[in-house]
Design an enzyme around this catalytic site. Structure first.
Site, short mmCIF file in Angstrom:
data_model
loop_
_atom_site.label_atom_id
_atom_site.label_comp_id
_atom_site.label_asym_id
_atom_site.label_seq_id
_atom_site.Cartn_x
_atom_site.Cartn_y
_atom_site.Cartn_z
N ASN A 1 -2.97 -6.72 12.34
CA ASN A 1 -4.29 -5.91 12.89
C ASN A 1 -5.16 -6.25 13.56
O ASN A 1 -6.83 -7.26 13.27
CB ASN A 1 -5.36 -6.06 11.30
N HIS B 1 -6.30 -10.34 -1.73
CA HIS B 1 -6.02 -10.71 -0.29
C HIS B 1 -5.68 -11.26 1.03
O HIS B 1 -7.19 -10.97 2.01
CB HIS B 1 -5.39 -9.04 -0.11
N TYR C 1 -7.45 -8.72 6.83
CA TYR C 1 -7.71 -8.37 6.01
C TYR C 1 -9.19 -9.40 5.27
O TYR C 1 -9.49 -10.14 6.74
CB TYR C 1 -7.56 -8.10 4.69
N ASN D 1 -2.99 -10.68 6.63
CA ASN D 1 -2.56 -9.48 7.64
C ASN D 1 -4.32 -8.89 7.87
O ASN D 1 -4.22 -7.84 8.27
CB ASN D 1 -2.19 -8.05 6.16
N THR E 1 0.68 -1.18 -0.02
CA THR E 1 0.40 -0.04 0.10
C THR E 1 0.85 1.44 -0.21
O THR E 1 1.80 1.57 0.63
CB THR E 1 -1.04 -0.22 1.51
#
Length: 361
Positions: free
Chosen positions: A234, A174, A179, A177, A25
């Site tokens: 996260n 994805h 998400y 991480n 990102t």
């Protein structure tokens, strides 16, 4: 010749070398639309055999961070074409990473009419940057209903079609991480009691429906998945190691049956060799290994049997000509993380290239 620089060809995935630029990102997509800065940035780094783009939202609800791109509108699809063209001009392939952030976000980063959604109502601990309100606690997610999960699958399929229309060679989902996809896979965050929660099979149902739908729509050789077993990023908690391995071994076996292009494994210190081997045993197509690799450790990983390809993130961020530098044994630029997510060219397009050695006459 080192393996890193050799051409790669397995199950239809053909690349000019074994090096992959990992998705990162960079928050340069003003208005969530790709631009000329991004085309230049990716074109500069097309020494990699495969480039995986930054996380790109398949739906407005997936825009959890400021200034990340989407691929759900005609304007976004058209704008991505210049990025694909810049990468293909140097003989590289490019997969677009589809990233729905789920509960990792804040309403201030979403379009005004959009509600922040997640797998469950569990709020992530921590804070996130917003351009309008500064640092804020993560927002409160509204859980998707079962019917809305079905709609979410269709949004991912439509986004993949848009990516191919923009000239991309495929898409990477994805699932790492913390998400949305990993939120579905995670037995603590996913407290659902419908067809998408509970057992390993039910928690994996969402991503497998998305993968199968995209494979049917654009071709199985154009779809892939990134995973991060044992991830705690996260606000994901570690859970039983045997359950982690069962989850990802099951997923790898199902993905092998579908015949997707690759699985991209983002490792971390808790990742066990046993889980990596279980994934390798279950998945016969390409496996990409990523995280904290150097040229030397990447070369060793290619010879160790788990990885077919190796991905580099920060080295490509700071070194547009990374492949030339490692070929020459030259020093690498250090990344400036103070400009990693800021708008504009600074810390994005201005990293110096390796200068040729002057010839003595």
């Amino acid at each position: 010749m080192k393996t890193l620089f050799a051409p790669y060809n397995k199950h239809g995935l053909s690349l000019k070398n074994h090096m992959v630029m990992a998705p990162m990102t960079r928050s340069r997509a003003l208005g969530n639309i790709p631009n000329d800065l991004m085309a230049t940035y990716y074109g500069q780094r097309a020494g990699a055999g495969l480039i995986i783009t930054e996380g790109t939202a398949p739906a407005p609800e997936g825009l959890g961070y400021p200034r990340i791109p989407g691929i759900f509108s005609p304007a976004q699809t058209e704008a991505w074409k210049k990025v694909a063209t810049a990468i293909h001009a140097n003989g590289s392939k490019v997969f677009m990473q589809l990233m729905h952030t789920g509960r990792v976000g804040h309403p201030a980063n979403l379009p005004a009419e959009v509600v922040m959604r997640g797998v469950s109502a569990q709020k992530a601990a921590g804070q996130i940057w917003t351009d309008t309100e500064g640092m804020q606690d993560y927002g409160d997610p509204v859980p998707f209903t079962t019917a809305e999960v079905k709609e979410l699958v269709q949004q991912h399929i439509a986004a993949a079609k848009n990516a191919v229309a923009a000239g991309f060679d495929g898409v990477e989902l994805h699932g790492a991480n913390g998400y949305l996809i990993e939120q579905f896979l995670h037995p603590v965050v996913n407290d659902r009691t419908d067809a998408y929660g509970g057992s390993v099979e039910k928690r994996a149902a969402f991503v497998l429906e998305v993968v199968k739908g995209i494979a049917d729509a654009i071709g199985k050789e154009k779809v892939s998945l990134r995973i991060s077993p044992y991830n705690t990023y996260n606000d994901l908690s570690l859970y039983d190691a045997a359950e982690v391995q069962r989850t990802y071994e099951y997923l790898a076996r199902k993905l092998n049956d579908i015949g997707i292009a690759y699985i991209h494994i983002s490792t971390n210190p808790a990742t066990t060799p046993q889980t990596l081997q279980a994934i390798r045993n279950a998945f016969q197509h390409t496996i990409i290994l990523c995280n904290e690799l150097t040229a030397e450790s990447a070369e060793a990983a290619l010879h160790a049997g788990i990885a077919d390809l190796v991905a580099f993130g920060r080295p490509f961020l700071a070194n547009p000509d990374f492949e030339k530098r490692i070929a020459a044994g030259a020093p690498l630029n250090e990344a400036d993380f103070s400009t990693a997510f800021t708008p504009g060219e600074k810390g994005y397009l201005d990293y110096p290239l390796l200068q040729p050695i002057a010839q003595v006459s």
